[in-house]
Every structure is written in structure tokens, then in C-alpha cells.
Motif scaffolding. Structure first.
Motif, PDB file in Angstrom:
ATOM      1  N   ARG A 104       0.864  -1.212   0.032  1.00 15.59           N
ATOM      2  CA  ARG A 104       0.214  -0.009   0.213  1.00 15.59           C
ATOM      3  C   ARG A 104       0.779   1.059   0.018  1.00 15.59           C
ATOM      4  N   LEU A 105       1.764   1.185   0.755  1.00 15.13           N
ATOM      5  CA  LEU A 105       2.761   2.436   0.795  1.00 15.13           C
ATOM      6  C   LEU A 105       3.610   2.551  -0.464  1.00 15.13           C
ATOM      7  N   GLN A 107       2.410   2.285  -3.209  1.00 16.39           N
ATOM      8  CA  GLN A 107       1.628   2.751  -4.328  1.00 16.39           C
ATOM      9  C   GLN A 107       1.318   4.186  -3.986  1.00 16.39           C
ATOM     10  N   ALA A 108       1.816   4.554  -2.776  1.00 16.58           N
ATOM     11  CA  ALA A 108       1.489   6.159  -2.331  1.00 16.58           C
ATOM     12  C   ALA A 108       2.429   7.161  -3.838  1.00 16.58           C
ATOM     13  N   LEU A 109       2.195   8.322  -3.648  1.00 15.92           N
ATOM     14  CA  LEU A 109       2.588   9.298  -4.406  1.00 15.92           C
ATOM     15  C   LEU A 109       4.228   9.897  -4.110  1.00 15.92           C
ATOM     16  N   THR A 119      10.495   5.436  -3.566  1.00 21.76           N
ATOM     17  CA  THR A 119       9.282   5.210  -2.893  1.00 21.76           C
ATOM     18  C   THR A 119       9.186   3.832  -2.332  1.00 21.76           C
ATOM     19  N   ARG A 120       9.422   2.805  -3.089  1.00 17.99           N
ATOM     20  CA  ARG A 120       9.374   1.466  -2.660  1.00 17.99           C
ATOM     21  C   ARG A 120      10.282   1.151  -1.654  1.00 17.99           C
ATOM     22  N   ARG A 122      11.311   3.461   0.738  1.00 21.13           N
ATOM     23  CA  ARG A 122      10.671   3.706   1.812  1.00 21.13           C
ATOM     24  C   ARG A 122       9.592   2.917   2.404  1.00 21.13           C
ATOM     25  N   ALA A 123       8.816   2.318   1.478  1.00 21.81           N
ATOM     26  CA  ALA A 123       7.530   1.532   1.837  1.00 21.81           C
ATOM     27  C   ALA A 123       8.350   0.177   2.558  1.00 21.81           C
TER      28      ALA A 123
END
Length: 174
Positions: A104-105, A107-109, A119-120, A122-123
Motif C-alpha cells: 500500500r505504501l 503505491q503512494a505518491l 518510494t518502494r 521507503r515502503a
């Protein structure tokens, strides 16, 4: 001829028609005082939660597994088995939640100036913490099993009493 309500038109009788009218009239207001009053549907749900625990310990126990009672060997085995089962279930749920959270994270902007890989990552950092919690629950389950094994090993003499030797026919004399 009396007007039919949608419930009556669907083939269901309104058993509480007079009670609903009385309740509407008792509610007051000009709408409630009319002949067939309007009473909004009200659902009342009572949820009674009783924290008894798995072992049936009841009362004011604040333990998830019930009040620990270690009077017999079976009590120790039962508690360790229940603890193992709870911790395995918690570990499975946390591991699944970690993967879901990570997906889910991911997929965040992205933040300004950040690419998809960052982004991946950080998730993954955030999900990793929950995965570590799942690993801790798995370790707790393993240690619950090890607790009973250690109990059997250390208290084997009490669990399986040694056979008593018959008294000798010629006792020791001073």
C-alpha cells in the motif's frame, strides 16, 4: 380501505403497527400525533463482551490467555500450547499485514524529486518493522514450546517419580 405500507405490499405483515403508532405518538410533535405516524426504523444492538480467556479463567482477569494457574503438569503444558497457538496466529497476521502495508505504501505518491524505486524503498523500511514484530511473535511461540521442554527436562523427577526401593530386610544398626 387502509393504505398499505411497503412492508405489507411485499407480503410481510406489520405485527407492531399499533405499537409503532403509539411509539410515534409518544415521541411527540405533529408528525407523531397523526393517525398512522411516521416512526423511523431504529435498530438497537446490545454487544455483551465477556473477557473469559481461553483457559476459562473469568472474573477480572486481565490476561489474554486467562489467569495462569500452574498447579499440575497439564496446566503448564496447556498454557504453553495456548501461548504457542496465540503467538503463531499473531505472527501470521503481522507478517501478512507487513506485506499489505508495504504494498500500500509503495503505491503512494512519491515525494517531490523522488523516483519510484525510492518510494518502494521507503515502503520496505516501514514494512520491515512490522515484519520484525512478526519474527518476535514467532520467537515467542518457539520459546513457549521450549519452556515446556525445559520444564519436562528439569522437573522430570517430579513428573515421573522414580520407583521406590523396597525396604531392606536387615536395616542398618548402630
Amino acid at each position: 380501505m387502509a393504505a398499505t405500507t411497503p412492508r405489507q405490499a411485499a407480503g410481510k405483515s406489520n405485527k407492531f403497527k399499533s405499537a409503532a403508532g403509539a411509539a410515534g405518538a409518544a415521541a411527540g410533535g405533529f408528525v407523531g400525533a397523526m393517525g398512522q405516524s411516521f416512526v423511523p426504523p431504529v435498530n438497537i444492538v446490545f454487544n455483551r463482551t465477556q473477557n473469559v480467556g481461553i483457559s476459562g479463567g473469568g472474573g477480572g482477569s486481565h490476561f489474554i490467555l486467562g489467569e495462569p494457574v500452574f498447579d499440575t503438569t497439564d496446566d503448564v503444558r496447556h498454557y504453553c500450547n495456548q501461548l504457542r497457538a496465540v503467538m503463531i496466529q499473531a505472527a501470521i497476521e503481522m507478517a501478512m499485514a507487513a506485506k499489505i502495508l508495504e504494498a500500500r505504501l509503495a503505491q503512494a505518491l512519491p515525494l517531490p524529486g523522488e523516483n519510484a524505486i525510492q518510494t518502494r524503498l521507503r515502503a520496505k523500511k516501514v514494512g520491515w518493522k512490522l515484519k520484525r514484530a512478526a519474527d518476535g511473535a514467532t520467537a515467542s511461540a518457539k520459546n513457549a514450546v521450549a519452556t515446556y521442554a525445559a520444564f519436562q527436562r528439569e522437573y522430570a523427577d517430579l513428573i515421573r517419580p522414580r520407583p521406590q526401593q523396597a525396604a531392606s530386610s536387615n536395616p542398618f544398626r548402630f
